[in-house]
Enzyme design. Structure first.
Site, PDB file in Angstrom:
ATOM      1  N   HIS B 219      55.748  29.835  26.167  1.00  0.00           N
ATOM      2  CA  HIS B 219      57.123  29.401  26.507  1.00  0.00           C
ATOM      3  C   HIS B 219      58.642  29.735  26.819  1.00  0.00           C
ATOM      4  O   HIS B 219      59.469  29.273  26.343  1.00  0.00           O
ATOM      5  CB  HIS B 219      57.456  28.376  25.058  1.00  0.00           C
ATOM      6  CG  HIS B 219      56.180  27.438  25.019  1.00  0.00           C
ATOM      7  ND1 HIS B 219      54.411  27.288  25.097  1.00  0.00           N
ATOM      8  CD2 HIS B 219      56.559  26.150  24.306  1.00  0.00           C
ATOM      9  CE1 HIS B 219      54.567  26.487  24.905  1.00  0.00           C
ATOM     10  NE2 HIS B 219      54.941  25.095  25.172  1.00  0.00           N
ATOM     11  N   SER B 223      56.192  27.284  31.844  1.00  0.00           N
ATOM     12  CA  SER B 223      54.624  27.222  33.262  1.00  0.00           C
ATOM     13  C   SER B 223      55.758  27.534  33.986  1.00  0.00           C
ATOM     14  O   SER B 223      56.521  26.985  35.301  1.00  0.00           O
ATOM     15  CB  SER B 223      54.173  25.531  33.233  1.00  0.00           C
ATOM     16  OG  SER B 223      53.155  25.615  32.057  1.00  0.00           O
ATOM     17  N   LYS B 247      48.657  13.017  30.973  1.00  0.00           N
ATOM     18  CA  LYS B 247      48.313  13.674  32.222  1.00  0.00           C
ATOM     19  C   LYS B 247      46.957  14.617  31.508  1.00  0.00           C
ATOM     20  O   LYS B 247      45.915  14.410  31.767  1.00  0.00           O
ATOM     21  CB  LYS B 247      48.492  14.333  33.083  1.00  0.00           C
ATOM     22  CG  LYS B 247      48.480  14.621  34.441  1.00  0.00           C
ATOM     23  CD  LYS B 247      48.970  15.739  34.808  1.00  0.00           C
ATOM     24  CE  LYS B 247      48.060  16.344  36.000  1.00  0.00           C
ATOM     25  NZ  LYS B 247      48.890  16.905  37.668  1.00  0.00           N
ATOM     26  N   ASP B 248      47.486  15.579  30.439  1.00  0.00           N
ATOM     27  CA  ASP B 248      46.009  16.282  29.443  1.00  0.00           C
ATOM     28  C   ASP B 248      44.962  14.593  29.212  1.00  0.00           C
ATOM     29  O   ASP B 248      44.225  15.368  28.872  1.00  0.00           O
ATOM     30  CB  ASP B 248      47.170  17.030  28.416  1.00  0.00           C
ATOM     31  CG  ASP B 248      47.560  18.546  29.153  1.00  0.00           C
ATOM     32  OD1 ASP B 248      47.247  18.749  30.574  1.00  0.00           O
ATOM     33  OD2 ASP B 248      47.691  18.980  29.364  1.00  0.00           O
ATOM     34  N   GLU B 291      23.679  34.594  29.124  1.00  0.00           N
ATOM     35  CA  GLU B 291      23.378  33.067  29.595  1.00  0.00           C
ATOM     36  C   GLU B 291      24.941  33.080  31.230  1.00  0.00           C
ATOM     37  O   GLU B 291      24.973  34.227  31.039  1.00  0.00           O
ATOM     38  CB  GLU B 291      24.840  32.864  28.785  1.00  0.00           C
ATOM     39  CG  GLU B 291      24.309  32.506  27.105  1.00  0.00           C
ATOM     40  CD  GLU B 291      23.067  31.246  26.368  1.00  0.00           C
ATOM     41  OE1 GLU B 291      22.473  30.858  27.372  1.00  0.00           O
ATOM     42  OE2 GLU B 291      23.783  30.469  26.370  1.00  0.00           O
TER      43      GLU B 291
HETATM   44  C1  HEM Z   1      41.243  30.317  24.911  1.00  0.00           C
HETATM   45  C2  HEM Z   1      41.028  30.422  25.936  1.00  0.00           C
HETATM   46  C3  HEM Z   1      42.754  30.192  26.700  1.00  0.00           C
HETATM   47  C4  HEM Z   1      43.550  29.038  25.940  1.00  0.00           C
HETATM   48  C5  HEM Z   1      43.440  27.578  25.091  1.00  0.00           C
HETATM   49  C6  HEM Z   1      44.278  28.754  27.302  1.00  0.00           C
HETATM   50  C7  HEM Z   1      45.823  28.384  27.393  1.00  0.00           C
HETATM   51  C8  HEM Z   1      46.627  28.036  28.259  1.00  0.00           C
HETATM   52  C9  HEM Z   1      47.459  26.769  28.191  1.00  0.00           C
HETATM   53  C10 HEM Z   1      47.698  25.694  26.892  1.00  0.00           C
HETATM   54  C11 HEM Z   1      48.103  27.256  28.725  1.00  0.00           C
HETATM   55  C12 HEM Z   1      49.562  26.347  29.590  1.00  0.00           C
HETATM   56  C13 HEM Z   1      49.002  25.606  30.385  1.00  0.00           C
HETATM   57  C14 HEM Z   1      48.128  24.992  31.538  1.00  0.00           C
HETATM   58  O1  HEM Z   1      49.046  26.505  32.567  1.00  0.00           O
HETATM   59  O2  HEM Z   1      47.271  25.301  31.890  1.00  0.00           O
HETATM   60  C15 HEM Z   1      47.880  28.308  29.363  1.00  0.00           C
HETATM   61  C16 HEM Z   1      48.602  29.000  30.730  1.00  0.00           C
HETATM   62  C17 HEM Z   1      48.190  30.256  31.268  1.00  0.00           C
HETATM   63  N1  HEM Z   1      47.688  30.807  30.351  1.00  0.00           N
HETATM   64 FE1  HEM Z   1      46.223  30.586  29.214  1.00  0.00          FE
HETATM   65  N2  HEM Z   1      44.141  30.175  27.784  1.00  0.00           N
HETATM   66  C18 HEM Z   1      42.999  30.478  27.540  1.00  0.00           C
HETATM   67  C19 HEM Z   1      42.448  31.994  28.368  1.00  0.00           C
HETATM   68  C20 HEM Z   1      43.057  32.193  29.375  1.00  0.00           C
HETATM   69  C21 HEM Z   1      42.990  33.213  30.305  1.00  0.00           C
HETATM   70  C22 HEM Z   1      41.033  34.441  29.691  1.00  0.00           C
HETATM   71  C23 HEM Z   1      43.508  34.058  30.984  1.00  0.00           C
HETATM   72  C24 HEM Z   1      43.333  34.805  32.170  1.00  0.00           C
HETATM   73  C25 HEM Z   1      42.974  36.302  32.347  1.00  0.00           C
HETATM   74  C26 HEM Z   1      44.838  32.830  30.540  1.00  0.00           C
HETATM   75  C27 HEM Z   1      45.573  32.558  31.658  1.00  0.00           C
HETATM   76  C28 HEM Z   1      47.355  32.006  30.935  1.00  0.00           C
HETATM   77  C29 HEM Z   1      48.361  32.137  32.223  1.00  0.00           C
HETATM   78  C30 HEM Z   1      48.377  32.842  33.608  1.00  0.00           C
HETATM   79  C31 HEM Z   1      48.790  30.980  31.957  1.00  0.00           C
HETATM   80  C32 HEM Z   1      50.371  30.628  32.756  1.00  0.00           C
HETATM   81  C33 HEM Z   1      50.091  29.180  33.458  1.00  0.00           C
HETATM   82  C34 HEM Z   1      50.956  29.405  34.538  1.00  0.00           C
HETATM   83  O3  HEM Z   1      52.177  28.870  33.946  1.00  0.00           O
HETATM   84  O4  HEM Z   1      51.202  28.905  36.066  1.00  0.00           O
HETATM   85  N3  HEM Z   1      44.411  32.093  29.823  1.00  0.00           N
HETATM   86  N4  HEM Z   1      47.088  29.101  28.915  1.00  0.00           N
END
Ligand code: HEM
Lengths: 271, 426
Positions: B219, B223, B247-248, B291
């Site tokens: 935030h 995004s 959408k989500d 797994e």
């Molecule tokens: C429990 C696991 C995770 C949750 C709940 C989570 C949740 C989120 C959410 C809600 C967003 C904003 C919506 C979206 O862009 O899809 C986000 C963005 C992002 N997440 Fe995750 N995430 C998780 C794991 C990860 C992992 C494992 C990575 C990378 C190794 C990661 C990298 C990113 C990045 C780089 C963004 C920004 C994307 C953008 O704005 O272009 N996330 N995450």
């Protein structure tokens, strides 16, 4: 700095893996893996169709009862069924009195609630199937979960039961060392081709079905397999029924959700 | 971050006004996932997977807490207590299948989420921290899933624990003491099972904490988006609610349909039959595999088959397996291209698809017997995997000529302004 270090690490991994690949390829090309009797003669289970197969499958109660009879009269001599309770048999269509009678024939070792002494007593509906004492060669596995504990388990159990045969002469010619050992029995559906269990279903009419079904070896094997599919997961039918209602609701909710999404985004071009 | 044009939270009900002055929790939520959070208008469906990952975490926590009420972490009864859940606990089968397949669903979603990052360059400035926290989450997820798989104390539980903790044994000198310390004994037994249960209960809440940091970090810059062009003006964004809640929301439905189909109609599809055999330290399974979601890394582990001078093959395999994930931490600094989205990076895009292919090969080989041709294939794929991140990405990012970027998000959606519109603006 980070990039130079990474480049070095990357170069190291690349060289090591390239080297391993070349050596592995050379070995594979010059020394083909030796064949074994298991590799050549093992057979995958033959397909088996049971009424409980597929999304809409339902257990055939009559068949489960027949399968239970085969289990009791044949398999129970060596194999336990420890995750199943006598009360569970209600699902096969037995009534309370019948279940009591079945349980009563079993001997259960339990603490006497009055004296605290551990004693043998006749089973009750609440008891699980008791352990089975076995003194022969090998360790007969508990059968409660057998159809889930093997790949393609139901077909496997069925094929194994009808798959006993004499060891092929061809096998002995190719692999003279692979002769079935003493006390073992040749069966191409078993992973290493030889198992300690003697053929349990030997001839037609080995059990007498009360519903008049002809007890061929294949029939008995299919019935007991159907029964063991049930013991592995007595909640199977409930699971599928619940699934239909739940997924039906989800599809409805998703369609509504999609329509409101379209509605909300209507004036934002590009979506 | 909130853009200057973001809506402000204005409670109308007196009770909400009262609450807002004392504990502005609704204000926080409004600004984080409500009408007060402005989001690029052009996000594609790959941006839904973060939300879905959050949903998976919730499913795992809820089903897991219920399972823990009935499960007994003792080697004598663990297997039986799991079957007790399946047979005698009301809806126990649903909790167990939802939890076991929920782990798989979680990894599917997170793998897509991560590869979205690779493709759209989401890890680049100013979003490095989101990415770094994401990698931490992924490591925690792997630890949690591994320990969870041990709990039913089936054959694969036991032998998986044996093999994975055995990896530490490959470290020179301190390896074996570390392995024994991790297990609380010389082999997996009651001590190991108990601590794995304790940690398996704890770690999801640690993950939850890191997820909150992840979203907080998100935030700050907001995004990114499929063009990778930053937000410039009000017309580039829409409020999270109702646009992205809708959408989500509907993709949650779609996800639930697919996930539920597996849970209700093929719940053992992704599991290994051997885990329905109670753990037996005296009998080694023909094939010990983790797994499916660990398979790529398992393939990397097994790709090292020859000692390299003084380094034993097993040690290199272990180092490579951990390195395979740890190098993700460096990605923001390895990729120097100022252009984020691979849509405008023709050369990088080709290598991205090659990485996807390598990953698929690793998945396939990791689940197979350690024999040819799988070993050779995993060697090639592993070679590419490391070369991709450590050599190709840095080089490509400095020599590539990117395609022209759109001027703004709005322009990428609506097309360039007509002469009339430009004149009107001027
Ligand atoms: C429990 C696991 C995770 C949750 C709940 C989570 C949740 C989120 C959410 C809600 C967003 C904003 C919506 C979206 O862009 O899809 C986000 C963005 C992002 N997440 Fe995750 N995430 C998780 C794991 C990860 C992992 C494992 C990575 C990378 C190794 C990661 C990298 C990113 C990045 C780089 C963004 C920004 C994307 C953008 O704005 O272009 N996330 N995450």
């Amino acid at each position: 700095m980070i990039r130079i270090l990474s480049l070095l690490v990357g170069a190291f991994f690349t060289v090591v893996l390239g080297y391993s690949f070349v050596r592995g390829a050379y070995t594979a090309a010059t020394e083909p893996a030796a064949l074994t009797a298991e590799k050549v003669f093992y057979k995958k289970p033959e397909p088996l169709h049971l009424p409980s197969d597929g999304m809409f499958g339902k257990f055939d109660r009559q068949q489960l009862q027949r399968g239970f009879q085969v289990y009791q009269e044949v398999c129970a001599a060596c194999h336990s069924l420890k995750h199943v309770a006598f009360r569970d048999l209600a699902a096969l269509g037995y009534n309370e009195a019948e279940i009591k009678a079945i349980a009563g024939k079993a001997t259960v070792s339990a603490k006497d609630p009055l004296t605290g002494e551990v004693k043998d007593r006749p089973g009750t509906a609440a008891d699980k199937f008791p352990p089975v004492v076995y003194a022969g060669l090998g360790v007969p596995p508990d059968l409660s979960l057998i159809t889930k504990a093997r790949p393609n388990g139901a077909a496997y159990v069925h094929s194994l039961l009808i798959g006993y045969q004499a060891q092929p002469a061809e096998l002995l010619k190719q692999f003279p060392d692979a002769k079935t050992g003493d006390g073992l029995h040749y069966n191409p559906y078993f992973k290493n081709l030889n198992l300690a269990m003697a053929p349990p279903l030997t001839g037609e009419g080995q059990v007498t079905y009360s519903d008049g079904t002809k007890a061929t070896v294949d029939q008995m094997s299919t019935d007991v397999t159907a029964f063991l599919v049930w013991t592995a997961e007595p909640t199977l039918e409930h699971r599928r029924q619940t699934g239909f209602w739940w997924i039906g609701f989800l599809i409805f909710a998703t369609v509504l959700g999609y329509m409101s999404y379209r509605n909300i985004w209507a004036e934002k071009k590009g979506h | 971050m909130s853009y200057p044009w973001a809506n402000e939270y204005k409670p109308s009900h007196p009770a909400m006004v009262w609450l807002d002055e004392r504990l502005p929790l609704p204000r926080l939520i409004y600004g984080a996932v409500g009408g007060g959070y402005e989001v690029p208008r052009n996000l594609n469906y790959f941006w839904n997977f973060g939300f879905l990952a959050g949903l998976c975490l919730m499913i795992q926590i809820v089903t897991g807490v219920v399972l823990a009420m009935h499960y007994a972490p003792n080697t004598l009864v663990a297997f039986d207590s799991t079957e007790h859940i399946m047979r005698d606990v009301n809806w126990g089968w649903l909790m167990r299948y939802a939890h076991a397949n929920g782990a798989s669903a979680f990894f599917v979603v997170v793998y897509i989420h991560i590869f979205r990052g690779f493709y759209f360059g989401s890890y680049k400035a100013p979003r490095e921290m989101i990415w770094l926290l994401g990698v931490v989450i992924f490591l925690l997820m792997m630890a949690t899933a591994f320990m969870g798989y041990v709990l039913p104390w089936g054959q694969m539980s036991f032998w998986g624990a044996q093999v994975i903790t055995g990896l530490f044994g490959a470290i020179p000198l301190v390896g074996e003491p570390i392995q024994h310390w991790l297990l609380g004994g010389f082999a997996p037994d009651n001590a190991a099972l108990n601590r794995f249960f304790s940690l398996h209960f704890l770690l999801p809440f640690v993950i939850l904490g890191v997820v909150i940091l992840h979203i907080w970090a998100l935030h700050i810059p907001g995004s990114s988006n499929p063009t990778g062009v930053e937000v410039k003006s009000e017309s580039d964004t829409v409020p999270f609610h109702p646009y992205y809640t809708a959408k989500d929301g509907w993709t949650v439905g779609l996800f639930m349909v697919i996930y539920s189909t597996v849970v209700f109609f093929a719940p053992n599809m992704l599991g290994h039959p051997d885990n329905y055999i109670p753990a037996n330290p005296m009998s080694t399974p023909a094939l010990i595999v983790p797994e499916w979601y660990f398979w790529p890394f398992y393939a990397i582990l097994r790709a090292f088959t020859f000692d390299f001078f003084f380094i034993p093959a097993k040690l290199m395999g272990v180092l490579a397996m951990f390195a395979a994930i740890l190098i993700w931490f460096l990605l923001p600094w390895l990729d120097r291209s100022p252009v984020r989205s691979a849509n405008y990076r023709p050369l990088y895009r080709k290598f991205f698809y090659a990485l996807v292919v390598a990953m698929v090969v690793l998945f396939w080989c990791g689940g197979a017997h350690a024999e040819e041709p799988y070993i050779m294939l995993s060697q090639l794929a592993t070679l590419y995997y490391f070369a991709h991140f450590l050599i190709i990405v840095p080089i490509v990012s400095s020599i590539e000529r990117p395609d022209p970027l759109p001027y703004s998000i709005t322009e990428s959606v609506l097309g360039p302004p007509t002469a009339l519109e430009s004149a009107a603006k001027a």
